[in-house]
Design a protein around this motif. Structure first.
Motif, PDB file in Angstrom:
ATOM      1  N   LEU A 157       0.801  -1.217   0.000  1.00  0.00           N
ATOM      2  CA  LEU A 157       0.000   0.000   0.000  1.00  0.00           C
ATOM      3  C   LEU A 157       0.839   1.273   0.000  1.00  0.00           C
ATOM      4  O   LEU A 157       0.307   2.357  -0.226  1.00  0.00           O
ATOM      5  CB  LEU A 157      -0.896   0.015   1.244  1.00  0.00           C
ATOM      6  CG  LEU A 157      -2.058  -0.975   1.292  1.00  0.00           C
ATOM      7  CD1 LEU A 157      -2.702  -0.954   2.663  1.00  0.00           C
ATOM      8  CD2 LEU A 157      -3.078  -0.644   0.224  1.00  0.00           C
ATOM      9  N   ARG A 164      -2.727  -0.812  -5.673  1.00  0.00           N
ATOM     10  CA  ARG A 164      -3.823  -1.440  -4.931  1.00  0.00           C
ATOM     11  C   ARG A 164      -4.048  -2.835  -5.534  1.00  0.00           C
ATOM     12  O   ARG A 164      -3.080  -3.548  -5.775  1.00  0.00           O
ATOM     13  CB  ARG A 164      -5.055  -0.527  -4.977  1.00  0.00           C
ATOM     14  CG  ARG A 164      -4.779   0.900  -4.494  1.00  0.00           C
ATOM     15  CD  ARG A 164      -4.139   0.944  -3.086  1.00  0.00           C
ATOM     16  NE  ARG A 164      -4.985   0.344  -2.079  1.00  0.00           N
ATOM     17  CZ  ARG A 164      -5.941   0.985  -1.398  1.00  0.00           C
ATOM     18  NH1 ARG A 164      -6.198   2.272  -1.654  1.00  0.00           N
ATOM     19  NH2 ARG A 164      -6.637   0.363  -0.458  1.00  0.00           N
ATOM     20  N   ASN A 214      -3.812   4.373  -6.465  1.00  0.00           N
ATOM     21  CA  ASN A 214      -4.545   5.438  -5.782  1.00  0.00           C
ATOM     22  C   ASN A 214      -4.823   6.599  -6.725  1.00  0.00           C
ATOM     23  O   ASN A 214      -3.996   6.950  -7.579  1.00  0.00           O
ATOM     24  CB  ASN A 214      -3.758   5.930  -4.571  1.00  0.00           C
ATOM     25  CG  ASN A 214      -3.846   4.967  -3.401  1.00  0.00           C
ATOM     26  OD1 ASN A 214      -4.800   4.197  -3.278  1.00  0.00           O
ATOM     27  ND2 ASN A 214      -2.854   5.011  -2.521  1.00  0.00           N
ATOM     28  N   GLU A 215      -6.029   7.163  -6.590  1.00  0.00           N
ATOM     29  CA  GLU A 215      -6.478   8.361  -7.310  1.00  0.00           C
ATOM     30  C   GLU A 215      -6.879   8.108  -8.760  1.00  0.00           C
ATOM     31  O   GLU A 215      -7.314   9.040  -9.439  1.00  0.00           O
ATOM     32  CB  GLU A 215      -5.410   9.475  -7.279  1.00  0.00           C
ATOM     33  CG  GLU A 215      -4.983   9.881  -5.880  1.00  0.00           C
ATOM     34  CD  GLU A 215      -6.144  10.350  -5.012  1.00  0.00           C
ATOM     35  OE1 GLU A 215      -7.073  10.977  -5.542  1.00  0.00           O
ATOM     36  OE2 GLU A 215      -6.119  10.072  -3.801  1.00  0.00           O
ATOM     37  N   HIS A 244     -11.889   1.508   0.934  1.00  0.00           N
ATOM     38  CA  HIS A 244     -10.621   1.365   0.200  1.00  0.00           C
ATOM     39  C   HIS A 244      -9.938   2.677  -0.152  1.00  0.00           C
ATOM     40  O   HIS A 244      -8.746   2.695  -0.420  1.00  0.00           O
ATOM     41  CB  HIS A 244     -10.797   0.525  -1.062  1.00  0.00           C
ATOM     42  CG  HIS A 244     -11.269  -0.866  -0.799  1.00  0.00           C
ATOM     43  ND1 HIS A 244     -10.578  -1.746   0.019  1.00  0.00           N
ATOM     44  CD2 HIS A 244     -12.362  -1.537  -1.246  1.00  0.00           C
ATOM     45  CE1 HIS A 244     -11.228  -2.899   0.057  1.00  0.00           C
ATOM     46  NE2 HIS A 244     -12.309  -2.808  -0.691  1.00  0.00           N
ATOM     47  N   CYS A 291      -9.868   4.532  -2.803  1.00  0.00           N
ATOM     48  CA  CYS A 291      -9.420   4.799  -4.173  1.00  0.00           C
ATOM     49  C   CYS A 291     -10.575   4.526  -5.135  1.00  0.00           C
ATOM     50  O   CYS A 291     -11.446   3.705  -4.855  1.00  0.00           O
ATOM     51  CB  CYS A 291      -8.187   3.974  -4.538  1.00  0.00           C
ATOM     52  SG  CYS A 291      -8.421   2.195  -4.501  1.00  0.00           S
ATOM     53  N   HIS A 294     -10.900  -0.121  -7.130  1.00  0.00           N
ATOM     54  CA  HIS A 294     -10.289  -1.146  -6.277  1.00  0.00           C
ATOM     55  C   HIS A 294     -10.837  -2.484  -6.765  1.00  0.00           C
ATOM     56  O   HIS A 294     -11.861  -2.954  -6.320  1.00  0.00           O
ATOM     57  CB  HIS A 294     -10.623  -0.912  -4.805  1.00  0.00           C
ATOM     58  CG  HIS A 294      -9.878  -1.804  -3.852  1.00  0.00           C
ATOM     59  ND1 HIS A 294     -10.262  -3.103  -3.595  1.00  0.00           N
ATOM     60  CD2 HIS A 294      -8.763  -1.575  -3.108  1.00  0.00           C
ATOM     61  CE1 HIS A 294      -9.422  -3.629  -2.721  1.00  0.00           C
ATOM     62  NE2 HIS A 294      -8.509  -2.729  -2.406  1.00  0.00           N
TER      63      HIS A 294
END
Length: 371
Positions: A181, A208, A224-225, A256, A258, A261
């Motif tokens: 992570l 992720r 992420n993002e 989560h 994000c 996921h």
């Protein structure tokens, strides 16, 4: 008149025949396909299936067959969330992890064989195709334990210091792929020596969920993002493509942290399916072109956090509990418990039986199987 009457009688007989209308589908050669769904498989929320392993008949409309008792919470204590699930048809065993432990069940007796805890806890693991070793991440910690699948004993430790979280062992058993992570790099370990032999990336943010193709030349990662996924070259270690979902905007998510996921390849590797939590959708991409092209967006009943597939590629399983026909992209069943309440889980695996004996198993990740 006689001919018309005979035709009428024949039509009536056919209408009553078990060959007409809805009927139970049989797997080839008398095989039986079962889906094992570990719960609680969305955090520790027991309202979506309770506690245990739910067993569904994939050839009979995903009808619930039974519940295997596993780990009931102590009085006054919260239930333990299931973090991962894997199985080996060769050894006839099913495994699931929680933040505290790894448990082993015998698939034939459905009894717990052992229950082990580990320093640093546990997360989503993966096992070698021969059923002998499990790559078990600590709970978002610095290391992975390599565990003897027969006993639960620790054989080795790998320490990338990446925030250990998700794990995939390739179909040929030669490599283990370790995602944390806290890192934009995917760590690659030799599954025979248990040593780190390389990395893939950096990707644009921390990794992720991810998956790999059958030849282990490509990885498809959520980061992420990003509403979408990125693609890496497992041979050169380079990031190749960034693929964004179009027509839908990022928004708040319940879990989560994000936008996407959950990412999976159909077994034939022709499509990539990716989760979209904010819009309660699963988006489908044509993977026969590079970069993959978005071709469909499918609505689900809640915010999805995972997607996987049946071994034959016929069914797609988002974590929200719908069963999609991958050809028509229509919902053909929904997972439910004994009382008919919806079941959701990010942790499920297919087991194929013949004469009651496991002969093949799927994987919790949507792995490509073209080799």
């Amino acid at each position: 008149m006689r001919l018309s009457r005979l035709l009428f009688i024949l039509c009536c007989l056919l209408a009553l025949s078990p060959l007409c209308g809805p009927r139970k589908l049989q797997a080839a050669d008398g095989e039986r396909r079962l889906l094992y769904v570990a719960v609680p498989g969305i955090r520790n929320y027991v309202e979506w299936g309770g506690v245990g392993v739910l067993v569904y008949d994939m050839d009979d409309g995903h009808r619930l067959l039974r519940r295997i008792p596993t780990l009931e919470a102590e009085p006054g204590a919260p239930p333990e969330a299931v973090k991962g699930v894997c199985a080996s048809a060769k050894t006839g065993k099913l495994y699931f992890s929680t933040p505290k432990r790894l448990m082993c069940l015998d698939l034939r007796t459905e009894k717990v064989l052992w229950n082990r805890t580990y320093a640093g806890g546990c997360d989503r693991m993966s096992m070698t195709p021969d059923g002998k070793a499990i790559y078990l991440p600590s709970f978002e910690g610095p290391h992975w334990n390599v565990v003897d699948a027969a006993t639960g004993d620790v054989l080795a430790k790998i320490e990338p210091n990446s925030g250990a979280h998700n794990t995939v062992v390739g179909l040929d058993g030669s490599r283990a792929y370790l995602a944390g992570l806290k890192s934009p790099h995917l760590t690659v370990a030799d599954a025979r020596t248990h040593q780190v032999v390389g990395t893939v990336g950096p990707f644009s943010a921390a990794i992720r969920p991810f998956t790999v193709n059958g030849k282990q030349t490509r990885c498809y990662v959520n980061v992420n993002e990003l509403l979408g996924f990125e693609i890496g070259d497992l041979k050169t270690g380079k990031m190749l493509h960034r693929v964004e979902v179009t027509g839908y905007a990022k928004g708040p998510v319940k879990r989560h942290g994000c936008p996407s996921h959950g990412v999976g390849l159909t077994p034939d590797e022709k499509e990539v399916w990716v989760s979209d939590a904010a819009n309660s959708r699963v988006h489908v991409f044509d993977n026969t072109v590079m970069p993959p092209k978005q071709v469909a967006s499918l609505e689900v009943r809640d915010q999805p956090g995972w997607v996987t597939f049946s071994l034959d590629g016929r069914y797609a399983y988002p974590s929200t509990g719908e069963v999609f026909d991958t050809r028509t992209r229509k919902i053909v069943a929904t997972l439910a418990d004994e009382s008919g309440k919806p079941v959701q889980s990010e942790k499920m695996v297919e087991i194929i039986l013949r004469d009651g004996k496991p002969i093949r198993n799927g994987d919790q990740f949507g792995l490509g199987r073209k080799r």
